[in-house]
Design a protein around this motif. Sequence first.
Motif, PDB file in Angstrom:
ATOM      1  N   VAL A  94       0.840  -1.210   0.000  1.00  0.00           N
ATOM      2  CA  VAL A  94       0.000   0.000   0.000  1.00  0.00           C
ATOM      3  C   VAL A  94       0.869   1.252   0.000  1.00  0.00           C
ATOM      4  O   VAL A  94       0.610   2.220  -0.736  1.00  0.00           O
ATOM      5  CB  VAL A  94      -0.951  -0.019   1.215  1.00  0.00           C
ATOM      6  N   ARG A  95       1.915   1.255   0.825  1.00  0.00           N
ATOM      7  CA  ARG A  95       2.828   2.399   0.857  1.00  0.00           C
ATOM      8  C   ARG A  95       3.439   2.642  -0.527  1.00  0.00           C
ATOM      9  O   ARG A  95       3.485   3.778  -1.010  1.00  0.00           O
ATOM     10  CB  ARG A  95       3.954   2.148   1.863  1.00  0.00           C
ATOM     11  N   ALA A  96       3.931   1.575  -1.150  1.00  0.00           N
ATOM     12  CA  ALA A  96       4.587   1.714  -2.451  1.00  0.00           C
ATOM     13  C   ALA A  96       3.630   2.253  -3.509  1.00  0.00           C
ATOM     14  O   ALA A  96       3.983   3.149  -4.283  1.00  0.00           O
ATOM     15  CB  ALA A  96       5.163   0.375  -2.886  1.00  0.00           C
ATOM     16  N   VAL A  97       2.404   1.740  -3.542  1.00  0.00           N
ATOM     17  CA  VAL A  97       1.449   2.136  -4.583  1.00  0.00           C
ATOM     18  C   VAL A  97       1.039   3.596  -4.432  1.00  0.00           C
ATOM     19  O   VAL A  97       1.088   4.378  -5.401  1.00  0.00           O
ATOM     20  CB  VAL A  97       0.212   1.220  -4.548  1.00  0.00           C
ATOM     21  N   PHE A  98       0.648   3.997  -3.237  1.00  0.00           N
ATOM     22  CA  PHE A  98       0.079   5.339  -3.086  1.00  0.00           C
ATOM     23  C   PHE A  98       1.147   6.422  -2.965  1.00  0.00           C
ATOM     24  O   PHE A  98       0.932   7.556  -3.415  1.00  0.00           O
ATOM     25  CB  PHE A  98      -0.892   5.363  -1.905  1.00  0.00           C
ATOM     26  N   LEU A  99       2.310   6.105  -2.408  1.00  0.00           N
ATOM     27  CA  LEU A  99       3.403   7.079  -2.468  1.00  0.00           C
ATOM     28  C   LEU A  99       3.926   7.187  -3.895  1.00  0.00           C
ATOM     29  O   LEU A  99       4.305   8.277  -4.355  1.00  0.00           O
ATOM     30  CB  LEU A  99       4.540   6.673  -1.527  1.00  0.00           C
ATOM     31  N   GLY A 100       3.935   6.068  -4.615  1.00  0.00           N
ATOM     32  CA  GLY A 100       4.358   6.117  -6.006  1.00  0.00           C
ATOM     33  C   GLY A 100       3.425   6.927  -6.879  1.00  0.00           C
ATOM     34  O   GLY A 100       3.840   7.461  -7.919  1.00  0.00           O
ATOM     35  N   ALA A 101       2.155   7.043  -6.469  1.00  0.00           N
ATOM     36  CA  ALA A 101       1.200   7.849  -7.236  1.00  0.00           C
ATOM     37  C   ALA A 101       1.484   9.342  -7.126  1.00  0.00           C
ATOM     38  O   ALA A 101       1.058  10.115  -7.998  1.00  0.00           O
ATOM     39  CB  ALA A 101      -0.223   7.557  -6.758  1.00  0.00           C
ATOM     40  N   VAL A 102       2.218   9.757  -6.073  1.00  0.00           N
ATOM     41  CA  VAL A 102       2.500  11.191  -5.891  1.00  0.00           C
ATOM     42  C   VAL A 102       3.344  11.747  -7.035  1.00  0.00           C
ATOM     43  O   VAL A 102       2.956  12.732  -7.683  1.00  0.00           O
ATOM     44  CB  VAL A 102       3.163  11.434  -4.518  1.00  0.00           C
ATOM     45  N   PRO A 103       4.523  11.172  -7.357  1.00  0.00           N
ATOM     46  CA  PRO A 103       5.295  11.734  -8.478  1.00  0.00           C
ATOM     47  C   PRO A 103       4.598  11.563  -9.822  1.00  0.00           C
ATOM     48  O   PRO A 103       4.769  12.410 -10.710  1.00  0.00           O
ATOM     49  CB  PRO A 103       6.615  10.946  -8.435  1.00  0.00           C
ATOM     50  N   LEU A 104       3.798  10.509  -9.985  1.00  0.00           N
ATOM     51  CA  LEU A 104       3.064  10.338 -11.243  1.00  0.00           C
ATOM     52  C   LEU A 104       2.042  11.452 -11.430  1.00  0.00           C
ATOM     53  O   LEU A 104       1.919  12.024 -12.525  1.00  0.00           O
ATOM     54  CB  LEU A 104       2.370   8.972 -11.264  1.00  0.00           C
ATOM     55  N   ALA A 105       1.307  11.773 -10.369  1.00  0.00           N
ATOM     56  CA  ALA A 105       0.346  12.879 -10.453  1.00  0.00           C
ATOM     57  C   ALA A 105       1.054  14.206 -10.667  1.00  0.00           C
ATOM     58  O   ALA A 105       0.567  15.084 -11.398  1.00  0.00           O
ATOM     59  CB  ALA A 105      -0.505  12.922  -9.180  1.00  0.00           C
ATOM     60  N   TRP A 106       2.225  14.355 -10.040  1.00  0.00           N
ATOM     61  CA  TRP A 106       2.996  15.602 -10.193  1.00  0.00           C
ATOM     62  C   TRP A 106       3.490  15.765 -11.633  1.00  0.00           C
ATOM     63  O   TRP A 106       3.388  16.846 -12.214  1.00  0.00           O
ATOM     64  CB  TRP A 106       4.166  15.576  -9.214  1.00  0.00           C
ATOM     65  N   LEU A 107       4.003  14.683 -12.192  1.00  0.00           N
ATOM     66  CA  LEU A 107       4.485  14.737 -13.576  1.00  0.00           C
ATOM     67  C   LEU A 107       3.346  15.014 -14.560  1.00  0.00           C
ATOM     68  O   LEU A 107       3.553  15.669 -15.591  1.00  0.00           O
ATOM     69  CB  LEU A 107       5.177  13.421 -13.945  1.00  0.00           C
ATOM     70  N   ALA A 108       2.138  14.529 -14.229  1.00  0.00           N
ATOM     71  CA  ALA A 108       0.978  14.764 -15.098  1.00  0.00           C
ATOM     72  C   ALA A 108       0.343  16.126 -14.875  1.00  0.00           C
ATOM     73  O   ALA A 108      -0.610  16.488 -15.581  1.00  0.00           O
ATOM     74  CB  ALA A 108      -0.061  13.666 -14.868  1.00  0.00           C
ATOM     75  N   GLY A 109       0.852  16.880 -13.915  1.00  0.00           N
ATOM     76  CA  GLY A 109       0.289  18.196 -13.622  1.00  0.00           C
ATOM     77  C   GLY A 109      -1.030  18.146 -12.879  1.00  0.00           C
ATOM     78  O   GLY A 109      -1.781  19.132 -12.867  1.00  0.00           O
ATOM     79  N   LEU A 110      -1.326  17.031 -12.227  1.00  0.00           N
ATOM     80  CA  LEU A 110      -2.609  16.841 -11.551  1.00  0.00           C
ATOM     81  C   LEU A 110      -2.514  16.954 -10.032  1.00  0.00           C
ATOM     82  O   LEU A 110      -3.540  16.892  -9.348  1.00  0.00           O
ATOM     83  CB  LEU A 110      -3.197  15.471 -11.912  1.00  0.00           C
ATOM     84  N   LEU A 111      -1.318  17.087  -9.507  1.00  0.00           N
ATOM     85  CA  LEU A 111      -1.145  17.039  -8.057  1.00  0.00           C
ATOM     86  C   LEU A 111      -1.545  18.365  -7.414  1.00  0.00           C
ATOM     87  O   LEU A 111      -0.927  19.405  -7.648  1.00  0.00           O
ATOM     88  CB  LEU A 111       0.301  16.699  -7.702  1.00  0.00           C
ATOM     89  N   THR A 112      -2.577  18.335  -6.586  1.00  0.00           N
ATOM     90  CA  THR A 112      -3.045  19.486  -5.816  1.00  0.00           C
ATOM     91  C   THR A 112      -2.853  19.187  -4.335  1.00  0.00           C
ATOM     92  O   THR A 112      -2.691  18.024  -3.947  1.00  0.00           O
ATOM     93  CB  THR A 112      -4.532  19.741  -6.087  1.00  0.00           C
ATOM     94  N   PRO A 113      -2.888  20.205  -3.481  1.00  0.00           N
ATOM     95  CA  PRO A 113      -2.739  19.919  -2.043  1.00  0.00           C
ATOM     96  C   PRO A 113      -3.744  18.906  -1.503  1.00  0.00           C
ATOM     97  O   PRO A 113      -3.350  17.985  -0.777  1.00  0.00           O
ATOM     98  CB  PRO A 113      -2.901  21.304  -1.402  1.00  0.00           C
ATOM     99  N   PRO A 114      -5.056  19.000  -1.843  1.00  0.00           N
ATOM    100  CA  PRO A 114      -5.980  17.977  -1.315  1.00  0.00           C
ATOM    101  C   PRO A 114      -5.658  16.570  -1.804  1.00  0.00           C
ATOM    102  O   PRO A 114      -5.697  15.614  -1.016  1.00  0.00           O
ATOM    103  CB  PRO A 114      -7.355  18.443  -1.834  1.00  0.00           C
ATOM    104  N   LEU A 115      -5.331  16.412  -3.094  1.00  0.00           N
ATOM    105  CA  LEU A 115      -4.993  15.092  -3.610  1.00  0.00           C
ATOM    106  C   LEU A 115      -3.728  14.566  -2.944  1.00  0.00           C
ATOM    107  O   LEU A 115      -3.637  13.372  -2.613  1.00  0.00           O
ATOM    108  CB  LEU A 115      -4.799  15.157  -5.127  1.00  0.00           C
ATOM    109  N   TYR A 116      -2.772  15.436  -2.731  1.00  0.00           N
ATOM    110  CA  TYR A 116      -1.521  15.042  -2.077  1.00  0.00           C
ATOM    111  C   TYR A 116      -1.790  14.496  -0.676  1.00  0.00           C
ATOM    112  O   TYR A 116      -1.291  13.424  -0.299  1.00  0.00           O
ATOM    113  CB  TYR A 116      -0.601  16.263  -2.015  1.00  0.00           C
ATOM    114  N   VAL A 117      -2.594  15.197   0.101  1.00  0.00           N
ATOM    115  CA  VAL A 117      -2.906  14.758   1.466  1.00  0.00           C
ATOM    116  C   VAL A 117      -3.667  13.435   1.446  1.00  0.00           C
ATOM    117  O   VAL A 117      -3.412  12.543   2.265  1.00  0.00           O
ATOM    118  CB  VAL A 117      -3.712  15.853   2.210  1.00  0.00           C
TER     119      VAL A 117
END
Length: 411
Positions: A94-117
């Motif tokens: 679970v840690r690997a999947v959801f922490l790994g989603a952070v840089p993917l969302a950032w690279l896609a320009g989708l990472l916002t503070p609520p999504l990050y939290v």
Amino acid sequence: MFGRLIPAAYRPVLANRVFRRLILGFAVSYLGDGMSFVAVAWLAIELAPQAATGLWVGGAVAAYTLPGVVGALVFGRRLRRVPARRLLLADNTVRAVFLGAVPLAWLAGLLTPPLYVVLLAVSSLLHAWGSAGKYTLLAELLPDEQRLAANTLVSSLNFAATIAGPALAGVLVTYVSSALVLGLDALTYLFLAVLIVRTRLPESGEVSAVDRAAARGGLALLRSHPELLGLLTLTWFFNLLYGPVEVALPLHVTDDLHAPGTLLGLYWMLFGIGALLGGLAAGALRQRPLWPVTVGIVIGWGLSLLPFGFQVPTAVTVVCFALGGAIYGPFVALSVTLMQAKSPPQHLSAMLAARSAALLTASPLGTAIGGPLTAALGPRATLGGSGLATVALGTVACLLLLARRTSHGYD
């Protein structure tokens, strides 16, 4: 010849091939956690609007740990009989999947503070169970006489990672990206998950994680032992008052000092060095009275934070934070040893279960409170105020200790 340099207590543990494989995985995972000390808060600073930076940093730091408390309670009925190996594997996946989603969302320009939290919160949902599974697995793997040495090695690795991780992350967040640092953290969890899958481990179904029934019974026992209840209360408030430091320190670096992430990495690296040395030195305190030393640690850590509340040179606060790490390092080992020494042997496991259940809430709650405090008071005042409150806590504990010693007398 190299083996002779290893203390005798650790040789049988390190001779265990499975333990050596596990400790390699723990070391890599701890390195990722050490990097997250810097990266979680730094990415929140980069994403949040300036007017609400303190709130989002507090939310991000709390989200990295606090949902583990929810997971410990909500999933208790379903997970407390799951084998330790599966708990550890589930948490790391679970840690690997959801922490790994952070840089993917950032690279896609989708990472916002609520999504990050949200991503941080989901990633930590099983972390209390993963931690319980880790220590249960060690207990299943090793005989009684080797467990203390194994636990000491694992905790020392954690402190060592607090040295290397923040230093590495401080450079990476300055010259690369804090989102990518969290991607590296995700890879360290993936490494440990793969290692668990590829290693033949015990499959016992007896998992003594945060068992609510045992915790309730333990709390009832603690109420009948005022000294131990006082120790738990002191530890809980000590951890609570530590929480705001994790929020205020990165904002102190950016807002008060206008410094890069490398300085934040330096703070945590030196804290880790101090904590590692202080923790190893705790063995020399074995013949000292445990209660006075434990209370002294609380006061000493508070004093090390006080200079942050004043306009002092940065070098002074860096030195104080390193010294604070050396003071803080032995606290966990000493407080657990004190409970082991004072608990009735037949009730020790229940009392330790109660301790674990209670302390799961303290530091995460402190980080959650740290966000609004930092937004209202500023980072410098929050750090100094945390130190002042901790000194007050230790002073009250010292007075109660002196009053009790006049009538009872104890270590």
